[in-house]
Design an enzyme around this catalytic site. Structure first.
Site, PDB file in Angstrom:
ATOM      1  N   ASP A  86       0.437  -1.464  -0.622  1.00 55.73           N
ATOM      2  CA  ASP A  86       0.234   0.095   0.245  1.00 55.73           C
ATOM      3  C   ASP A  86       0.513   1.159   0.009  1.00 55.73           C
ATOM      4  O   ASP A  86       0.305   2.422  -0.840  1.00 55.73           O
ATOM      5  CB  ASP A  86      -1.092   0.182   1.088  1.00 55.73           C
ATOM      6  CG  ASP A  86      -2.290  -0.126   0.577  1.00 55.73           C
ATOM      7  OD1 ASP A  86      -2.015  -1.341   0.492  1.00 55.73           O
ATOM      8  OD2 ASP A  86      -3.204   0.312   1.677  1.00 55.73           O
ATOM      9  N   CYS A 127       1.332  -8.023   2.915  1.00 58.15           N
ATOM     10  CA  CYS A 127       0.509  -6.531   3.087  1.00 58.15           C
ATOM     11  C   CYS A 127      -0.897  -6.294   2.845  1.00 58.15           C
ATOM     12  O   CYS A 127      -1.309  -7.809   2.503  1.00 58.15           O
ATOM     13  CB  CYS A 127       0.769  -5.612   2.084  1.00 58.15           C
ATOM     14  SG  CYS A 127       0.989  -3.436   2.152  1.00 58.15           S
ATOM     15  N   ASP A 128      -1.708  -5.476   2.547  1.00 60.14           N
ATOM     16  CA  ASP A 128      -3.000  -5.609   2.641  1.00 60.14           C
ATOM     17  C   ASP A 128      -3.571  -6.035   1.105  1.00 60.14           C
ATOM     18  O   ASP A 128      -5.135  -7.228   1.727  1.00 60.14           O
ATOM     19  CB  ASP A 128      -3.831  -3.869   2.436  1.00 60.14           C
ATOM     20  CG  ASP A 128      -3.222  -3.323   3.328  1.00 60.14           C
ATOM     21  OD1 ASP A 128      -1.924  -3.361   4.346  1.00 60.14           O
ATOM     22  OD2 ASP A 128      -4.113  -2.164   3.315  1.00 60.14           O
ATOM     23  N   LYS A 129      -3.652  -6.209   0.677  1.00 64.47           N
ATOM     24  CA  LYS A 129      -4.630  -6.887  -1.381  1.00 64.47           C
ATOM     25  C   LYS A 129      -4.131  -8.100  -0.732  1.00 64.47           C
ATOM     26  O   LYS A 129      -3.797  -9.198  -1.108  1.00 64.47           O
ATOM     27  CB  LYS A 129      -3.735  -6.304  -1.660  1.00 64.47           C
ATOM     28  CG  LYS A 129      -4.240  -4.892  -2.145  1.00 64.47           C
ATOM     29  CD  LYS A 129      -5.574  -4.253  -2.033  1.00 64.47           C
ATOM     30  CE  LYS A 129      -5.989  -2.814  -1.993  1.00 64.47           C
ATOM     31  NZ  LYS A 129      -5.659  -2.138  -0.900  1.00 64.47           N
ATOM     32  N   CYS A 199       2.526  -2.543   8.635  1.00 65.85           N
ATOM     33  CA  CYS A 199       1.561  -1.591   9.305  1.00 65.85           C
ATOM     34  C   CYS A 199       0.997  -2.616  10.700  1.00 65.85           C
ATOM     35  O   CYS A 199       0.792  -3.232  10.800  1.00 65.85           O
ATOM     36  CB  CYS A 199       0.510  -0.666   9.477  1.00 65.85           C
ATOM     37  SG  CYS A 199       1.553  -0.287   7.430  1.00 65.85           S
ATOM     38  N   SER A 476      -7.786   4.195   4.188  1.00 69.59           N
ATOM     39  CA  SER A 476      -6.595   3.035   4.946  1.00 69.59           C
ATOM     40  C   SER A 476      -7.049   2.389   6.001  1.00 69.59           C
ATOM     41  O   SER A 476      -8.219   3.164   6.778  1.00 69.59           O
ATOM     42  CB  SER A 476      -5.225   4.000   5.102  1.00 69.59           C
ATOM     43  OG  SER A 476      -4.684   3.224   5.679  1.00 69.59           O
TER      44      SER A 476
END
Length: 559
Positions: A86, A127-129, A199, A476
């Site tokens: 991201d 990570c996010d995706k 994160c 986010s």
């Protein structure tokens, strides 16, 4: 090594055929013995990348999983895919590539695993995706599958204070407002991260890590976890051993990814106040599993009597590692058990109820009991109204106790977040306004255009409690404030957001769960690009992507 009964494997081709002969030639040349070529063939999907700290540790994890697969009697094959981050992949085209990479990973996994006719998959998710992409791929392929969580990063220290990526992110607004220098921001950025992983807050990455476990797709005790910790590495080894057993048991992904499992994940998201983005990802997972399930409606229904049980940053003072030490998702699910489908199966072979019976009870501090919640409301809320007839999402956990429950103000419309961020510096953005960022959804981008940087800058400029934001763009999980996201239908589909003009009154009422404007003007599609001008992957995505309320999956429209 555990002995298993001989199981017919789809990967074992008929001797004498061309497929058998040419593959044997390839693998024998690679030093793979004939005995190993008959074993369960396990794909290890590794989203490793040297572009981002989210993924830099996964090569070693892949080796560890492969060793465990071999010890359990399987033959591991590492597979590389796109690795979207991201904070890196958003640099190009105002973040338009980020959301489409989710589906690119799904298709990449399908091509590699189905093309080679492998027997099972271990996904290394970070990570996010990547986590939703891996869950979507597992649902589509319906092979034995396990998700291994990549873990969260640690922050650092700056000017005597603890800092992390969230601190860095929001401080851009302080620069725009003139309360921090560029040099100070650079020094803060240099100190913000001190290790690999995602994160550290309960943003989209950690939310989806937690929901992967709530769905039953990780080894118990996987989330949240610090990257490269012994706990994380232990779960990775367990996954490598367990995946071979799952092949012999015939335990495939769709036996775990059921409607009941999605309902359990929704309950965990509401109790923790997870990222608003988790709704679209759960919808996409349900779509890939061919579940007849309206996830937006499900969230709306479950939220009616749900409560928030934890206040993890950015929702409150506790940190994600506090949640880990309090027992993580397994303790959350034990606490929520009366609201869950206890018979839902997990990749461990045990049910949610069986795992809850041995989980640690809530500590009453970081994780509260339902009779003594952090707040008597859910962490996520679906709003509807004249501006969002198909729904919109508010992260109620991140709104803040001092923010008005009912906000009414004149609209200030921006075509993109760069113009909006500039408005923080020149006074165009003022207290009392409702900032509208539109034409930035999955079709309007194409690929969701970032609105999250503006929201972070807004808070960094000290205006978070005085300005509301309504958008169909990408947010986010780190964002907080009165932010109405994922407005549906999006402006590119001719949703009411397309007709809003500067000065139109917009009312957000959290108690009534509504978001309205008056008058409601009909308008044609509003996009942030010229339709038909995008080439390559983004152009293909624009042609194939479905509405975000159904997960924004890429499927050719029915004629």
């Amino acid at each position: 090594m555990t002995e298993h009964p001989k199981t017919p494997l789809r990967s074992n081709f008929t001797p004498g055929t061309s497929r058998w002969a040419v593959r044997r030639a390839q693998w024998s040349a690679m030093g793979i013995s004939l005995e190993d070529q008959e074993k369960p063939k396990i794909a290890i999907v590794n989203t490793s990348s040297k572009l981002s700290v989210c993924f830099i540790h996964l090569d070693d994890v892949a080796d560890m999983v492969a060793e465990a697969v071999r010890a359990a009697g399987g033959l591991p094959f590492e597979i590389r895919t796109t690795a979207p981050s991201d904070f890196i992949t958003t640099a190009g085209r105002d973040g338009r590539y980020l959301m489409p990479t989710r589906d690119l990973v799904v298709n990449d996994v399908e091509a590699a695993v189905e093309g080679a006719v492998l027997d099972a998959v271990v996904f290394l998710s970070s990570c996010d995706k990547t986590t939703p992409a891996h869950l979507m791929a597992a649902a589509r392929l319906d092979l034995p599958s396990i998700v291994v969580i990549g873990g969260y990063q640690r922050g650092g220290t700056f000017a005597g204070c603890s800092v992390d990526i969230d601190t860095v992110y929001e401080s851009v607004g302080a620069v725009a407002a003139g309360t921090m220098t560029v040099q100070e921001l650079g020094e803060l950025a240099d100190a913000g991260i001190t290790g690999p992983g995602v994160c550290a807050g309960l943003a989209t990455a950690n939310t989806m890590h937690c929901l992967a476990e709530a769905l039953g797709m990780t080894m118990p005790g996987s989330a949240p976890t610090r990257a490269n910790s012994e706990r994380m590495l232990t779960r990775a080894r367990e996954a490598g051993r367990r995946i071979v057993e799952m092949v012999h048991e015939g335990l495939s992904a769709r036996k775990v990814l059921t409607a009941e499992a999605v309902g359990n994940a929704v309950e965990v998201a509401l109790a923790l106040g997870g990222s608003v983005n988790c709704v679209r990802h759960l919808a996409a997972i349900a779509a890939e599993a061919d579940l007849d399930l309206d996830v937006v409606n499900l969230v709306e229904e479950r939220a009616r009597d749900a409560v928030q049980l934890a206040a993890i940053r950015p929702n409150g003072p506790d940190q994600v590692w506090d949640l880990e030490e309090a027992g993580g998702v397994q303790t959350v699910m034990r606490t929520l058990l009366p609201r869950l489908h206890s018979g839902a199966l997990t990749v461990s072979g045990r049910t949610v109820g069986e795992l809850a019976a041995v989980a640690r009870p809530a500590d009453g501090t970081v994780l509260r009991e339902p009779h003594d919640p952090v707040t008597p409301e859910p962490g996520l809320l679906i709003l509807r109204g004249s501006l969002a007839p198909d729904g919109a999402i508010v992260k109620l956990a991140g709104v803040g106790a001092g923010t008005s429950r009912r906000f009414q103000g004149p609209a200030k419309v921006f075509a993109g977040e760069r113009e909006a961020i500039a408005g923080l510096g020149d006074g165009t953005v003022r207290p009392g306004q409702v900032i509208v960022l539109r034409g930035m959804g999955v079709r309007g981008g194409p690929g969701t255009v970032f609105a999250a940087n503006f929201v972070a800058a807004l808070n960094g400029a000290g205006l978070g409690g005085q300005v509301a934001v309504v958008t169909d763009g990408e947010l986010s999980g780190l964002n907080h404030g009165l932010i109405v996201g994922q407005v549906m239908p999006e402006a590119a589909d001719g949703g009411p957001l397309a007709g809003v003009r500067d000065g139109d009154p917009i009312t957000i009422d959290l108690d009534a769960r509504t978001v309205d404007t008056d008058p409601v003007r009909q308008a044609g599609p509003v996009t942030s690009h010229e339709p038909g001008t995008d080439r390559g992957w983004l152009g293909q995505y624009a042609e194939l992507v479905g509405p975000i309320q159904r997960g924004a999956v890429t499927r050719r429209p029915a004629k």
